[in-house]
Design an enzyme around this catalytic site. Sequence first.
Site, short mmCIF file in Angstrom:
data_model
loop_
_atom_site.label_atom_id
_atom_site.label_comp_id
_atom_site.label_asym_id
_atom_site.label_seq_id
_atom_site.Cartn_x
_atom_site.Cartn_y
_atom_site.Cartn_z
N ARG A 94 0.83 -1.21 0.00
CA ARG A 94 0.00 0.00 0.00
C ARG A 94 0.86 1.26 0.00
O ARG A 94 0.58 2.23 -0.72
CB ARG A 94 -0.93 0.00 1.21
CG ARG A 94 -2.00 -1.07 1.18
CD ARG A 94 -2.92 -0.94 2.38
NE ARG A 94 -2.28 -1.32 3.63
CZ ARG A 94 -2.55 -0.79 4.82
NH1 ARG A 94 -3.44 0.18 4.92
NH2 ARG A 94 -1.93 -1.21 5.91
N SER B 292 -6.14 4.49 4.63
CA SER B 292 -5.92 3.04 4.58
C SER B 292 -5.37 2.59 3.23
O SER B 292 -4.48 1.73 3.16
CB SER B 292 -7.21 2.29 4.89
OG SER B 292 -7.65 2.53 6.21
N GLU C 279 -19.10 3.63 -3.21
CA GLU C 279 -18.22 2.96 -4.17
C GLU C 279 -18.76 2.98 -5.60
O GLU C 279 -17.98 3.05 -6.56
CB GLU C 279 -17.95 1.53 -3.72
CG GLU C 279 -17.01 1.41 -2.53
CD GLU C 279 -17.69 1.74 -1.21
OE1 GLU C 279 -16.97 1.97 -0.22
OE2 GLU C 279 -18.95 1.76 -1.16
N PHE D 139 -15.30 -3.89 -1.53
CA PHE D 139 -16.27 -2.84 -1.85
C PHE D 139 -16.09 -2.32 -3.27
O PHE D 139 -17.07 -2.07 -3.98
CB PHE D 139 -16.16 -1.68 -0.86
CG PHE D 139 -16.30 -2.11 0.58
CD1 PHE D 139 -17.38 -2.88 0.98
CD2 PHE D 139 -15.35 -1.76 1.52
CE1 PHE D 139 -17.52 -3.29 2.30
CE2 PHE D 139 -15.48 -2.16 2.84
CZ PHE D 139 -16.56 -2.94 3.24
N HIS E 114 -6.47 -4.28 0.84
CA HIS E 114 -7.17 -5.11 1.82
C HIS E 114 -7.88 -6.30 1.15
O HIS E 114 -9.00 -6.64 1.50
CB HIS E 114 -8.16 -4.28 2.63
CG HIS E 114 -7.52 -3.26 3.51
ND1 HIS E 114 -6.79 -2.20 3.01
CD2 HIS E 114 -7.48 -3.13 4.86
CE1 HIS E 114 -6.33 -1.46 4.00
NE2 HIS E 114 -6.72 -2.01 5.14
N ASP F 254 -10.96 -7.48 10.54
CA ASP F 254 -12.20 -6.89 10.01
C ASP F 254 -13.23 -7.95 9.64
O ASP F 254 -14.41 -7.64 9.48
CB ASP F 254 -11.89 -6.03 8.79
CG ASP F 254 -11.16 -4.75 9.15
OD1 ASP F 254 -11.17 -4.37 10.34
OD2 ASP F 254 -10.56 -4.12 8.26
N ARG G 53 -3.31 -6.06 2.83
CA ARG G 53 -3.23 -5.09 3.91
C ARG G 53 -1.86 -5.09 4.60
O ARG G 53 -1.28 -4.04 4.86
CB ARG G 53 -4.31 -5.39 4.95
CG ARG G 53 -4.23 -4.54 6.20
CD ARG G 53 -5.25 -4.99 7.23
NE ARG G 53 -5.25 -4.14 8.41
CZ ARG G 53 -6.07 -4.30 9.43
NH1 ARG G 53 -6.96 -5.28 9.42
NH2 ARG G 53 -6.02 -3.50 10.47
#
Length: 314
Positions: A7, A34, A55, A80, A106, A114, A164
């Site tokens: 990321r 994030s 989204e 998403f 993620h 999560d 992630r």
Amino acid sequence: MSKESMREAFGNTLVELGEEDQEIVVVDADLSTSTKTDIFKKVFSERFVDVGIAEQNLIGVSSGIASTGKKVFASSFAVFETGRAYEVIRNMTCMANLNVKLCATHAGLMTGPDGATHQSIEDLAIMRVLPNMKVFVPADAQETKQIVRLAAKIDGPVYIRMGRDDVKNIYTDEYKFEVGRASVLRDGEDLSIIACGPMLSLAIEAADRLKDEGIDARVVNMSTIKPIDIDTIVDCAQNTRGIITVEDHSVIGGLGSAVSEIVSETIPTKVYKIGVRDVFGMSGKTEELYEQYGLTADNIYDNAMQMMEMEPAE
């Protein structure tokens, strides 16, 4: 092996691209800290759009901006961005072949605590079925940088899948990513292990253990899921006893399915698929989840030993 964040590599590469190309625009859906698009936002706020927790709007806005000639990097969590916005990706981005780069973070079980609602284990399946879409799964930070840079040069939609957690460094800056070309890290004549994403380091670990048993395992990084490297897959099928695929994704529709499709049409070969086996995830630390779902070097090793016990194909 040291570890780095894909990321972070993505966010920093966006800034480099933004400095080089004024046509780069970044769009996010309220997750920029994030997804690390906030790194771009701090430098180029005038070329950054946050659509909020929406989204479908993320893809609609990105497609609209791309229709004006801009190169748009749209980012959110994988579950998403690909799931909630699928119809918009299909009907707006892909049908018009727009220059939108879907950069999802993620992905897979690696979302960890999560839980199942945030663990995207279906995204490769639904992205690779879309006409005009290219699908990339970087294995480490270095490959992420190269894929993001190359995506900016590609005309049309791209899906880039990132996890992630920090992942082990596999490549140096001497490595050169090529679209549609697998990277063979270890050659071998006994069996082939084809992996993508963070599973590649586990494949290397398993291959090291197999070598101690006198088994010569080929290790292949299939970071381009679409267009997939048919020649390398056929070579694995033709010149080794069988293929083991490893992915942090469902065994239905992802890397394992793509490989199976190729060998069934060219040179039928035994394929063992390691991945999430038609169930949802759960909350937990990444290492615990990987153990629970069999995404481990031990499981790769065990499958390889079973494959070596098979009678060789005539």
